[in-house]
Design a protein around this motif. Sequence first.
Motif, PDB file in Angstrom:
ATOM      1  N   ASN A 280       1.204 -11.185  -8.681  1.00  0.00           N
ATOM      2  CA  ASN A 280       0.170 -10.175  -8.887  1.00  0.00           C
ATOM      3  C   ASN A 280      -0.465  -9.745  -7.570  1.00  0.00           C
ATOM      4  OD1 ASN A 280       0.569 -10.347 -11.632  1.00  0.00           O
ATOM      5  ND2 ASN A 280      -0.951 -11.951 -11.893  1.00  0.00           N
ATOM      6  N   LEU A 281      -0.571 -10.695  -6.628  1.00  0.00           N
ATOM      7  CA  LEU A 281      -1.190 -10.379  -5.354  1.00  0.00           C
ATOM      8  C   LEU A 281      -0.332  -9.411  -4.547  1.00  0.00           C
ATOM      9  CD1 LEU A 281      -3.532 -10.950  -3.398  1.00  0.00           C
ATOM     10  CD2 LEU A 281      -2.229 -12.872  -2.519  1.00  0.00           C
ATOM     11  N   PHE A 282       0.972  -9.658  -4.493  1.00  0.00           N
ATOM     12  CA  PHE A 282       1.863  -8.808  -3.724  1.00  0.00           C
ATOM     13  C   PHE A 282       2.255  -7.539  -4.473  1.00  0.00           C
ATOM     14  CE2 PHE A 282       2.400 -12.677  -1.291  1.00  0.00           C
ATOM     15  CZ  PHE A 282       2.550 -12.213  -0.002  1.00  0.00           C
ATOM     16  N   SER A 283       1.854  -7.433  -5.733  1.00  0.00           N
ATOM     17  CA  SER A 283       2.201  -6.241  -6.499  1.00  0.00           C
ATOM     18  C   SER A 283       1.477  -5.001  -5.999  1.00  0.00           C
ATOM     19  CB  SER A 283       1.886  -6.454  -7.983  1.00  0.00           C
ATOM     20  OG  SER A 283       0.493  -6.660  -8.170  1.00  0.00           O
ATOM     21  N   VAL A 284       0.421  -5.184  -5.180  1.00  0.00           N
ATOM     22  CA  VAL A 284      -0.282  -4.017  -4.626  1.00  0.00           C
ATOM     23  C   VAL A 284       0.600  -3.263  -3.649  1.00  0.00           C
ATOM     24  CG1 VAL A 284      -2.546  -5.066  -4.924  1.00  0.00           C
ATOM     25  CG2 VAL A 284      -1.323  -5.400  -2.783  1.00  0.00           C
ATOM     26  N   PHE A 285       1.675  -3.899  -3.166  1.00  0.00           N
ATOM     27  CA  PHE A 285       2.579  -3.247  -2.227  1.00  0.00           C
ATOM     28  C   PHE A 285       3.797  -2.663  -2.920  1.00  0.00           C
ATOM     29  CE2 PHE A 285       0.384  -6.625   0.116  1.00  0.00           C
ATOM     30  CZ  PHE A 285      -0.181  -5.890   1.137  1.00  0.00           C
ATOM     31  N   ASP A 286       3.870  -2.787  -4.252  1.00  0.00           N
ATOM     32  CA  ASP A 286       5.023  -2.262  -4.972  1.00  0.00           C
ATOM     33  C   ASP A 286       4.894  -0.754  -5.134  1.00  0.00           C
ATOM     34  OD1 ASP A 286       5.962  -4.804  -5.203  1.00  0.00           O
ATOM     35  OD2 ASP A 286       5.192  -5.117  -7.234  1.00  0.00           O
ATOM     36  N   PRO A 287       5.940   0.006  -4.789  1.00  0.00           N
ATOM     37  CA  PRO A 287       5.891   1.464  -5.004  1.00  0.00           C
ATOM     38  C   PRO A 287       6.028   1.793  -6.488  1.00  0.00           C
ATOM     39  CG  PRO A 287       8.025   0.815  -4.130  1.00  0.00           C
ATOM     40  CD  PRO A 287       7.184  -0.424  -4.133  1.00  0.00           C
ATOM     41  N   SER A 288       5.033   2.430  -7.054  1.00  0.00           N
ATOM     42  CA  SER A 288       5.096   2.818  -8.456  1.00  0.00           C
ATOM     43  C   SER A 288       5.993   4.039  -8.620  1.00  0.00           C
ATOM     44  CB  SER A 288       3.698   3.126  -8.996  1.00  0.00           C
ATOM     45  OG  SER A 288       3.106   4.164  -8.232  1.00  0.00           O
TER      46      SER A 288
ATOM     47  N   VAL B  27      -0.064   7.361  11.617  1.00  0.00           N
ATOM     48  CA  VAL B  27      -0.553   8.086  10.440  1.00  0.00           C
ATOM     49  C   VAL B  27      -0.252   7.304   9.173  1.00  0.00           C
ATOM     50  CG1 VAL B  27      -0.235  10.164   9.052  1.00  0.00           C
ATOM     51  CG2 VAL B  27      -0.473  10.348  11.527  1.00  0.00           C
ATOM     52  N   ASN B  28       0.926   6.712   9.073  1.00  0.00           N
ATOM     53  CA  ASN B  28       1.258   5.910   7.896  1.00  0.00           C
ATOM     54  C   ASN B  28       0.401   4.658   7.805  1.00  0.00           C
ATOM     55  OD1 ASN B  28       3.800   6.840   6.233  1.00  0.00           O
ATOM     56  ND2 ASN B  28       4.211   7.404   8.348  1.00  0.00           N
TER      57      ASN B  28
ATOM     58  N   SER C 267       4.154  -1.073   5.307  1.00  0.00           N
ATOM     59  CA  SER C 267       4.080  -2.471   4.899  1.00  0.00           C
ATOM     60  C   SER C 267       5.376  -2.948   4.267  1.00  0.00           C
ATOM     61  CB  SER C 267       2.924  -2.676   3.912  1.00  0.00           C
ATOM     62  OG  SER C 267       3.168  -1.982   2.704  1.00  0.00           O
ATOM     63  N   HIS C 268       6.401  -2.110   4.256  1.00  0.00           N
ATOM     64  CA  HIS C 268       7.698  -2.459   3.679  1.00  0.00           C
ATOM     65  C   HIS C 268       8.753  -2.518   4.762  1.00  0.00           C
ATOM     66  CE1 HIS C 268       7.032  -2.182  -0.784  1.00  0.00           C
ATOM     67  NE2 HIS C 268       5.903  -1.712  -0.310  1.00  0.00           N
ATOM     68  N   LEU C 269       9.591  -3.543   4.674  1.00  0.00           N
ATOM     69  CA  LEU C 269      10.658  -3.715   5.657  1.00  0.00           C
ATOM     70  C   LEU C 269      11.671  -2.580   5.598  1.00  0.00           C
ATOM     71  CD1 LEU C 269      11.474  -5.803   7.808  1.00  0.00           C
ATOM     72  CD2 LEU C 269      12.956  -6.862   6.092  1.00  0.00           C
ATOM     73  N   LEU C 270      11.790  -1.955   4.444  1.00  0.00           N
ATOM     74  CA  LEU C 270      12.716  -0.828   4.311  1.00  0.00           C
ATOM     75  C   LEU C 270      12.327   0.315   5.242  1.00  0.00           C
ATOM     76  CD1 LEU C 270      15.100   0.449   2.732  1.00  0.00           C
ATOM     77  CD2 LEU C 270      13.422   1.307   1.100  1.00  0.00           C
TER      78      LEU C 270
ATOM     79  N   LEU D  87       5.583  -5.158  12.688  1.00  0.00           N
ATOM     80  CA  LEU D  87       4.773  -4.092  12.113  1.00  0.00           C
ATOM     81  C   LEU D  87       4.479  -4.369  10.639  1.00  0.00           C
ATOM     82  CD1 LEU D  87       3.450  -1.298  12.201  1.00  0.00           C
ATOM     83  CD2 LEU D  87       5.710  -0.296  11.825  1.00  0.00           C
ATOM     84  N   MET D  88       5.493  -4.775   9.890  1.00  0.00           N
ATOM     85  CA  MET D  88       5.309  -5.031   8.459  1.00  0.00           C
ATOM     86  C   MET D  88       4.322  -6.176   8.224  1.00  0.00           C
ATOM     87  SD  MET D  88       7.925  -6.692   5.743  1.00  0.00           S
ATOM     88  CE  MET D  88       7.456  -8.265   6.478  1.00  0.00           C
TER      89      MET D  88
END
Length: 226
Positions: free
Chosen positions: A4-12, A82-83, A97-100, A161-162
Amino acid sequence: MMTNLFSVFDPSAIFNLSLNWLSALTFILVATPIFWTIPNKILILFNSALNKLHGEFKTLLGPEAFPGSSIMFIGLFFMVMVNNFLGLFPYIFTASSHLLFTLALSLPLWVSFMMFGWVNHTKHMFAHLVPQSTPGALMPFMVLIETISNVIRPGTLAVRLMANMVAGHLLMTLLGNQTALASNFILVGLIFTQILLLTLESAVAMIQAYVFAVLSTLYASEITSH
């Protein structure tokens, strides 16, 4: 709890389309000064920062660099910055915040530097594998160490960076989750701490973009300076 904590970084996704990845292209809005008929304060600040970065990156690249090479790294700096800043606003996806996203920036740069160096400056690239004054017995080990350090460069550049973006956002999320059960006195302290963290994250957003661009410039300068 950690999911749940890391779900804030999930792209909806909406209609199976991750539209919030489009926030990574918002930097284009600040890269079009030619459409302004009268320079405003933001444009003046943008131009002064551009000129300052151009002079610094040009110095790092050295006199043997191709003309206009610094423009690529200036664009990289503004894109990442900017990001990073957009991720501090509510309900805006943090692409950096994503390695991709970070690996898609660092890996092509590193591959292009290596290809250019090994094709055009092969002897110079071989000389970089063995530092000066290295004893003959240690040369094979130094070649192995230098090769490993060169190979992991795009990974370390992307993870740095991530990790810095994720760490600050996680800390702010953890403190934000405590506000529902906090008393009035503790709530005031949490809000004050959040403001300090937001100020710190604003500085980190700029610093990490600068570090990302400077390290990319230094990797390029090692190829061109010989």
